[in-house]
Write a protein that holds these residues in place. Sequence first.
Motif, PDB file in Angstrom:
ATOM      1  N   HIS A 167      71.770  -2.154  17.261  1.00 54.41           N
ATOM      2  CA  HIS A 167      72.380  -1.074  18.047  1.00 54.41           C
ATOM      3  C   HIS A 167      72.462  -1.574  19.485  1.00 54.41           C
ATOM      4  O   HIS A 167      71.466  -1.609  20.202  1.00 54.41           O
ATOM      5  N   MET A 168      73.655  -1.979  19.897  1.00 53.16           N
ATOM      6  CA  MET A 168      73.844  -2.657  21.175  1.00 53.16           C
ATOM      7  C   MET A 168      74.148  -1.662  22.298  1.00 53.16           C
ATOM      8  O   MET A 168      74.489  -0.509  22.049  1.00 53.16           O
ATOM      9  N   PHE A 202      76.203  -4.937  12.880  1.00 56.59           N
ATOM     10  CA  PHE A 202      76.409  -4.258  14.163  1.00 56.59           C
ATOM     11  C   PHE A 202      77.170  -2.960  13.921  1.00 56.59           C
ATOM     12  O   PHE A 202      78.167  -2.953  13.197  1.00 56.59           O
ATOM     13  N   THR A 207      79.474  -0.296  15.959  1.00 57.42           N
ATOM     14  CA  THR A 207      80.173  -0.239  17.237  1.00 57.42           C
ATOM     15  C   THR A 207      81.003   1.034  17.336  1.00 57.42           C
ATOM     16  O   THR A 207      81.906   1.275  16.523  1.00 57.42           O
ATOM     17  N   GLN A 220      80.627  -0.199  22.641  1.00 59.36           N
ATOM     18  CA  GLN A 220      79.703  -1.181  22.071  1.00 59.36           C
ATOM     19  C   GLN A 220      80.416  -2.441  21.582  1.00 59.36           C
ATOM     20  O   GLN A 220      79.769  -3.352  21.073  1.00 59.36           O
ATOM     21  N   ASN A 221      81.719  -2.519  21.750  1.00 57.41           N
ATOM     22  CA  ASN A 221      82.470  -3.632  21.174  1.00 57.41           C
ATOM     23  C   ASN A 221      82.078  -4.985  21.756  1.00 57.41           C
ATOM     24  O   ASN A 221      81.691  -5.901  21.034  1.00 57.41           O
ATOM     25  N   SER A 223      78.481  -6.231  21.287  1.00 54.80           N
ATOM     26  CA  SER A 223      78.269  -6.638  19.900  1.00 54.80           C
ATOM     27  C   SER A 223      78.981  -7.953  19.605  1.00 54.80           C
ATOM     28  O   SER A 223      78.421  -8.853  18.947  1.00 54.80           O
ATOM     29  N   THR A 259      77.514 -12.191   9.646  1.00 51.94           N
ATOM     30  CA  THR A 259      77.690 -11.135  10.648  1.00 51.94           C
ATOM     31  C   THR A 259      78.641 -10.076  10.100  1.00 51.94           C
ATOM     32  O   THR A 259      79.690 -10.402   9.528  1.00 51.94           O
ATOM     33  N   PHE A 282      80.434  -6.154  11.026  1.00 50.92           N
ATOM     34  CA  PHE A 282      80.717  -5.062  11.952  1.00 50.92           C
ATOM     35  C   PHE A 282      81.085  -3.810  11.160  1.00 50.92           C
ATOM     36  O   PHE A 282      81.678  -3.891  10.078  1.00 50.92           O
TER      37      PHE A 282
END
Length: 657
Positions: free
Chosen positions: A7-8, A152, A154, A158-159, A162, A178, A180
């Motif tokens: 969670h960025m 991730f 987003t 948050q784009n 991340s 990875t 998204f």
Amino acid sequence: MRIVLLHMPWGAIDVPSLALGILHTAAARAGHRVGVRYANLDFVDWAAEHAGFGVDDYQYFSEKSYFQGAGDWAFAGALYGDDAPAAPETDTNAGTSTATADEFADYFAYLAANGASEQEIALTRATRAIAPAFIARLVEELAADPPDLVGFTTTFQQNTASLAAARLLKQRCPQVRTVFGGANCDGPQGAALHRNFPFLDYVVRGEGEAVFPALLAGGDLSAVPGLCWRDASGTSIANAMTTRPLPPAAILAPRYDGFFERLDASVAAGWVDPKLVVEGSRGCWWGEKHHCTFCGLNGSSMEFRSKPPADFLAEVLALAERHQLLDVYVVDNILDMGYFDTVLKSLAELPVDLRLHFEIKANLRRHQFQLLGDSGAAQVQPGIESLSTRVLRIMDKGVTGCQNVRALRDAQSAGVSVTWNYLYGFPGEQPADYESVIRQLPVLHHLDPPTGAGRIAIERFSPYFDRPELGFAITRPAFQYHATYRLPEGELAELAYVFTAPPLGIGGDLAERLSAAVDTWLARFPDSRLSYRDAGGRIVLVNTRPGYDWRVVELTDPVELAVFRLLAQPRSTAALAAKAPGGAAAVEPVLARFTALGLLFHDGESFLQVAVESDNQVLMRMQHRHGPAATALPRVEDVPAAVRPRTGEVPDAVPIG
């Protein structure tokens, strides 16, 4: 498989991530070892130490500057590897060109033109300078014991944070997959992200409860609806999204293991009060019939579905008991009307003291607001947006200006506070739609004011975006995307959520007058009061609004009493004359007197009395200044057997390792 979900920044710091909480449940049920890392809190601590960040600084990016994209711009240097201006290169592909000093200046001018202060612009530049070091430290920690997969979520801004972490992680640990997902990945946006950033192995589009476990299981990826993946040559492939949204029973309860402990260890613990976040439904039952013209929420899945009331009620109580929290934010776009006689009625009868936030339709009646208040709904968001019936019809809101004012009045009578915004800039609106409202705002200074007034934005998935015949000629993605991403125009048009179009509706001068009038309302609200007590043969009104110099008025005349009571609901002069003693000749002078006293709101042919029932208005002022008090924590065993869930409680944690 060992999985880390990230969670960025700039995710909210007072609540855990609902999306990652749900995916935690989904992956753990499939037998995977799952951990959620709240890198947004890691960044809070990093920025507080290295740049003196405070809560207002973080919230500038996470909340205030969304439509200007300051949060994403601040991490663009970390994404592209250029935290300082440099000469441009010719290649415009992702990760290759660098920003110029002129591009920085252009973006700062854009921020200033959209209301950013010099301090906020300096904060944005300073944050961009420290962002790469934070990303490097985060990735170093992940690479020290790399998981098999990093996911991730987003949403909003948050784009780029991340993307920056995913890019560097892929460089350091090519074997780590990875993924998204989230609102920024819906529809064309997710396909554009996957296509333009080759370090992304997968992008999940749409609801993740089924797609994410299917991805983890392996097998034929071409059969996973909505998934973006790469074939043997590295070509991005976007599977068609499903047209069948998840049934209610498949919407999982979240797991929030670790969030509150991490928050307690963060400097943010001194900034915010933690809350739980839950969902009872997805989609919008109103939007299925009448999609509000400006609304881009729900993306590709408008169909309304809600959890069985017993399941939702027990989920809320189980989470509150487990985490020892009373504040609960319900993220549903609109409250299921069936929950009034089930969930809300049960909560009102239970020995619990939750503080709930709901989004509702504004045309609720007085008894429904009372049930909200009795159930613990300390705050609601009714989607009011305007007090002009004509503008509301342009929006396709399905309510009138008087009904919206009635909602403000009745909510306060029930002890429920209201959050809303005043929007303008709709095609076909006229100055008169705002002039009348501005003149009457002093009448309403005792009711919950809007948080501000603003021109609407053109959002992807909204009717204004999809149907140009409604009035807007969309020209390009909003400037923030050009300033943030090194992508061709056509790719930005797929990636973007907010778009630019020539402004419509009222002009700047009238918009400034509206904003100033709203600011005055905000300033006067804490000390303004208009309440009444109906004693049968008389009605006593008390007023402290600065715009009216009377303090106590007593109504005893039979016509005045009848008209006041009839105007609990919006009525025209003709309707009043048909019901009140004496007919039109008696009603008209009463309306004139009530108007002079500031007791009425008038919209079109309708009048409404705006005084609040006296029992709750003092309490509302205490809540506004100090926050509501609560004493009892709920327990699942307090739920009557008839409304306990069929499927069990929130599952226990699955450890990482």
